[in-house]
Design a protein around this motif. Structure first.
Motif, PDB file in Angstrom:
ATOM      1  N   UNK A   1     -14.273   0.994 -11.701  1.00  0.00           N
ATOM      2  CA  UNK A   1     -13.912  -0.191 -11.066  1.00  0.00           C
ATOM      3  C   UNK A   1     -13.133  -0.967 -11.852  1.00  0.00           C
ATOM      4  N   UNK A   2     -12.942  -1.561 -11.120  1.00  0.00           N
ATOM      5  CA  UNK A   2     -11.628  -3.368 -11.950  1.00  0.00           C
ATOM      6  C   UNK A   2     -13.316  -4.318 -12.245  1.00  0.00           C
ATOM      7  N   UNK A   3     -13.344  -5.230 -12.665  1.00  0.00           N
ATOM      8  CA  UNK A   3     -14.104  -6.356 -12.120  1.00  0.00           C
ATOM      9  C   UNK A   3     -12.919  -7.618 -12.436  1.00  0.00           C
ATOM     10  N   UNK A   4     -13.405  -8.618 -12.097  1.00  0.00           N
ATOM     11  CA  UNK A   4     -12.963  -9.947 -11.846  1.00  0.00           C
ATOM     12  C   UNK A   4     -13.848 -10.837 -11.873  1.00  0.00           C
TER      13      UNK A   4
ATOM     14  N   UNK B   1     -23.604 -11.213  -8.105  1.00  0.00           N
ATOM     15  CA  UNK B   1     -23.585 -11.863  -9.094  1.00  0.00           C
ATOM     16  C   UNK B   1     -25.049 -11.234 -10.280  1.00  0.00           C
ATOM     17  N   UNK B   2     -25.046 -11.618 -11.101  1.00  0.00           N
ATOM     18  CA  UNK B   2     -25.837 -11.179 -11.916  1.00  0.00           C
ATOM     19  C   UNK B   2     -26.353 -12.249 -12.730  1.00  0.00           C
ATOM     20  N   UNK B   3     -28.088 -13.082 -12.108  1.00  0.00           N
ATOM     21  CA  UNK B   3     -28.277 -14.265 -13.033  1.00  0.00           C
ATOM     22  C   UNK B   3     -28.471 -14.365 -14.429  1.00  0.00           C
ATOM     23  N   UNK B   4     -29.095 -12.981 -14.603  1.00  0.00           N
ATOM     24  CA  UNK B   4     -29.611 -13.030 -15.812  1.00  0.00           C
ATOM     25  C   UNK B   4     -28.243 -13.078 -17.263  1.00  0.00           C
ATOM     26  N   UNK B   5     -27.151 -12.481 -16.304  1.00  0.00           N
ATOM     27  CA  UNK B   5     -25.933 -12.887 -17.558  1.00  0.00           C
ATOM     28  C   UNK B   5     -25.056 -14.193 -16.863  1.00  0.00           C
ATOM     29  N   UNK B   6     -25.683 -14.914 -16.581  1.00  0.00           N
ATOM     30  CA  UNK B   6     -24.976 -15.790 -15.648  1.00  0.00           C
ATOM     31  C   UNK B   6     -23.774 -16.149 -15.000  1.00  0.00           C
ATOM     32  N   UNK B   7     -23.396 -14.904 -14.618  1.00  0.00           N
ATOM     33  CA  UNK B   7     -22.188 -14.331 -14.175  1.00  0.00           C
ATOM     34  C   UNK B   7     -21.706 -14.044 -12.572  1.00  0.00           C
ATOM     35  N   UNK B   8     -20.924 -14.483 -11.982  1.00  0.00           N
ATOM     36  CA  UNK B   8     -20.751 -13.853 -10.830  1.00  0.00           C
ATOM     37  C   UNK B   8     -19.291 -12.940 -10.986  1.00  0.00           C
ATOM     38  N   UNK B   9     -18.972 -12.045  -9.987  1.00  0.00           N
ATOM     39  CA  UNK B   9     -18.268 -10.314  -9.972  1.00  0.00           C
ATOM     40  C   UNK B   9     -18.186 -10.532  -9.054  1.00  0.00           C
ATOM     41  N   UNK B  10     -16.669 -10.387  -9.019  1.00  0.00           N
ATOM     42  CA  UNK B  10     -15.269  -9.260  -7.837  1.00  0.00           C
ATOM     43  C   UNK B  10     -15.136  -8.876  -8.308  1.00  0.00           C
ATOM     44  N   UNK B  11     -15.413  -7.356  -7.767  1.00  0.00           N
ATOM     45  CA  UNK B  11     -15.349  -6.214  -8.355  1.00  0.00           C
ATOM     46  C   UNK B  11     -14.405  -5.018  -7.475  1.00  0.00           C
ATOM     47  N   UNK B  12     -13.695  -4.505  -7.360  1.00  0.00           N
ATOM     48  CA  UNK B  12     -13.113  -2.896  -6.830  1.00  0.00           C
ATOM     49  C   UNK B  12     -13.647  -1.627  -7.225  1.00  0.00           C
TER      50      UNK B  12
END
Length: 728
Positions: free
Chosen positions: A208-211, A654-665
């Protein structure tokens, strides 16, 4: 000599143990419980093969009838999983600890389980055995090895064909028993699509690709209101810190951990070594006027008595590798061993002998100190127990209670203030041979002073009674906080950190079943610890005793010390909410265009190239996911990317422990590591676990453990198989 308890603001930054305490304790406890539960030898049942054991389904069962099962169990006890540097018996991961102990005591139980599995199925295929020993499951669990009698670990495939076949048959027996249990747990509540979704996450790989959409710095979020702070605190007050779960993805927790007050004595290596070094004779070494010549004499005697220890073989001469070199017509001569001269080893040998003598002296001091303390401890404990028996209401104030009150003022003591004539009158249950109450902070001071007088060497004693210390607080202390004790666990010797020993192994803080299993490894109030040795630096010896405890509990109001943490946690939540909102906005635009490229200009951290992702591979390194967040990232990413209904394979998570959200394809999807037969068997075994996970009203781990405990209960096994022991 002044006590040296550190002030809170002097405590060092987080240590490795603090950062990894759960992992350290978990590893130690797993190995210890296994070691204490599994006996070193099975009962000598097979000596009398004609012995009648009972009736099975109305037929007599004799010792010779269970011989095959007996050998199968003996073989299984030697099969271990080597994972993360630990050797864990395979049976301990497959069946309950109680069942392991019962089977070890009575091999008939294994015969009953084995015959039941063979009779009622579904059994275990050769493919399953291969998957476990050489295939996909080995990649997940770790390498499966066999322990020889000499302690060596070897792969089953490296054994002779007959021996390997016997071990494979024993593993097949274990899988058949587990499969029988799993088949009974399967229910129709879970639909095939749900099972398939879990299987897909376990046995498929995605590219996958991630943003990435990082959360903003929480410090830039406005301070929350008092009402929000209070609501957040109440929500997580019962949780221990880092208790990550579906309902607590950040691992927030403000529960006060188990804490102790304690005293310690340190037997320092350096001054004792100096005293030992200076204690031999009056003649000085001409080469070193500060060194008594007697040490040189002893070193010379040792040198003469142990010649092989100082003999070395010179390295062989290098052989020319030039293509023009003429081949040698004779074999080169073997290098002759050479004995080092005494002058070459003199300094090293003298220092070694002094070190050995110093360590022996430290052990003598430690034993003298322990003998005195132990005698007073037993007298105190006996008197206390008798008093409690005659007056049960006094038990509530007994020092064995985890919330007892110190018998003396909790301040750091000094020798001058702890003189025997300043001690309070001792009651019969508190008296000691040192004329101060045994259960007071003054006792250890008096004991240390007596040892100093006897051995004429300075030792250190410290009272950590100024406040309650958690395991993390203790591990940050210099000296004793960085020390370990070596604990025998079956065939292994384990380093047990002082912080874990003092808090996690304190008897009243441990679950009853674990405390019973560990026996004398659990620490009691006022009991003197095993000797601890500094992990780094000088090999000082440390001893301690716990004088007061505070059991883990949820605070009833916000502690002032926790308020900054609570505010930061709330700000962190808000920051992730903003990242989640941004990711959802980007998601809609990407889906409308059918490609992640449509959002490249607005993606905060840009777009990645195509990255592989699976449970086996873990989080892609290119995303720089923090260690603690890698597993949650994989789980959330796989669940989202395997959603077949996602438009154009584009998702947000989203991944709370990483303090990030992601858009992925999702770019592509491949299967890995498992056969169709293995997939079918795994689907069946997962059904029960997934059912419990979908049941919000039930703790899945507790439910799974309870189901397993009930199935492997001795009475339940006897009833299912209609076995009546002869003794009945």
């Amino acid at each position: 000599m002044t006590a040296d308890a550190p002030k809170p603001d002097e405590i060092a930054p987080q240590t490795f143990y603090q950062r990894n305490r759960r992992l350290v304790i978990g590893s130690i406890m797993v190995i210890l419980v296994i070691a204490f539960l599994v006996p070193t030898q099975l009962p000598q049942l097979m000596q009398d093969t004609n012995r009648e054991l009972g009736t099975l389904a109305g037929k007599r069962l004799r010792a010779r009838d269970i011989e095959e099962s007996y050998r199968s169990w003996q073989a299984l006890r030697n099969v271990v999983i080597n994972a993360n540097g630990q050797d864990i018996p395979l049976v301990n991961l497959a069946i309950t600890p109680d069942a392991v102990r019962q089977i070890a005591d009575d091999p008939v139980i294994w015969h009953l389980l084995r015959e039941e599995a063979r009779r009622d199925g579904p059994g275990a295929s050769e493919q399953e055995v291969s998957n476990l020993l050489e295939g996909s499951q080995q990649q997940q669990l770790g390498q499966i090895l066999v322990r020889h009698n000499d302690g060596r670990l070897v792969a089953i495939s490296d054994l002779g064909s007959a021996t390997a076949a016997a071990y494979r048959a024993s593993v097949a027996d274990l899988l058949a028993v587990v499969n029988r249990f799993q088949s009974l747990q399967t229910t129709t509540k879970v639909s095939r699509p749900i099972i398939d979704r879990y299987l897909a996450a376990e046995f498929q790989a995605v590219s996958a690709r991630f943003a990435p959409v990082p959360a903003v710095d929480p410090a830039t979020i406005p301070t929350p209101s008092e009402a929000d702070i209070l609501a957040h605190f109440k929500k997580y007050a019962e949780f221990a810190p880092d208790s990550v779960s579906r309902d607590n993805p950040f691992g927030f927790g403000y529960r006060i951990p188990n804490r102790i007050k304690f005293q310690s004595i340190t037997i320092p290596f350096a001054p004792i070594r100096k005293a030992v070094r200076d204690s031999r004779g009056t003649e000085s070494d001409p080469n070193d006027p500060t060194l008594p010549y007697e040490w040189v004499t002893e070193a010379a005697k040792y040198y003469q008595s142990n010649p092989n220890e100082f003999t070395v073989t010179p390295p062989a001469a290098e052989t020319s590798t030039s293509p023009d070199a003429t081949p040698a017509t004779e074999s080169p001569a073997t290098a002759t061993p050479v004995k080092k001269s005494f002058d070459e080893v003199r300094a090293e040998l003298v220092n070694r002998l002094i070190d050995q003598a110093a360590v022996a002296q430290m052990r003598t001091i430690e034993q003298r100190l322990r003998n005195r303390h132990e005698a007073d401890y037993l007298s105190w404990k006996t008197a206390r127990d008798l008093a409690a028996a005659s007056n049960p209401t006094s038990a509530a104030s007994s020092p064995s209670n985890t919330t007892s009150t110190p018998t003396s003022t909790p301040t750091a003591t000094t020798p001058d203030s702890a003189a025997p004539d300043a001690a309070p009158p001792a009651s019969p249950s508190r008296a000691s041979s040192l004329n101060v109450p045994f259960d007071s902070t003054e006792y250890l001071t008096a004991l240390a002073q007596e040892i100093e007088r006897q051995f004429k060497v300075n030792i250190r004693w410290t009272s950590h009674a100024d406040r309650f210390y958690s395991a993390d607080d203790i591990s940050a202390l210099e000296g004793i906080g960085r020390s370990v004790t070596m604990l025998n666990a079956g065939e292994r010797t384990l380093p047990l950190p002082m912080a874990s020993y003092a808090v996690d192994f304190f008897e009243s803080f441990m679950p009853e079943n674990v405390r019973d299993q560990l026996g004398t490894a659990a620490l009691s109030p006022y009991e003197l610890s095993m000797p601890m040795q500094s992990f780094l630096g000088e090999p000082d010896l440390h001893l301690f005793r716990i004088i007061d405890t505070d059991a883990s509990h949820a605070p009833t109001e916000i502690p002032e010390s926790a308020r900054p943490t609570i505010i930061a946690d709330l700000q962190r939540t808000t920051a992730l909410d903003q990242a989640r909102t941004k990711a959802n906005q980007l998601l809609e635009r990407a889906r409308a265009a059918g490609s992640l490229d449509a959002i490249s200009a607005d993606a905060p951290a840009g777009l990645t190239g195509e990255l592989p992702l699976s449970v086996r591979l873990g989080a892609p390194e290119a995303l720089n996911i923090p260690e603690a967040a890698r597993d949650p990232f994989v789980n959330r990413a796989m669940e989202a990317l395997l959603d077949s209904s996602a438009s154009a394979g584009i998702v947000a998570f989203d991944v709370p422990l990483a303090d990030r959200a992601f858009v992925a394809q999702r770019i592509s999807l491949t299967s890995e590591w498992i056969s169709d037969q293995g997939l079918a068997q795994t689907r069946m075994q997962l059904a029960s676990a997934v059912t419990r996970m979908l049941d919000d009203g039930q703790n899945p781990q507790a439910a799974a453990f309870e189901a397993q405990r009930a199935y492997f209960d001795l009475d339940a096994i006897r009833k299912r198989t209609n076995f009546i022991p002869r003794d009945n």
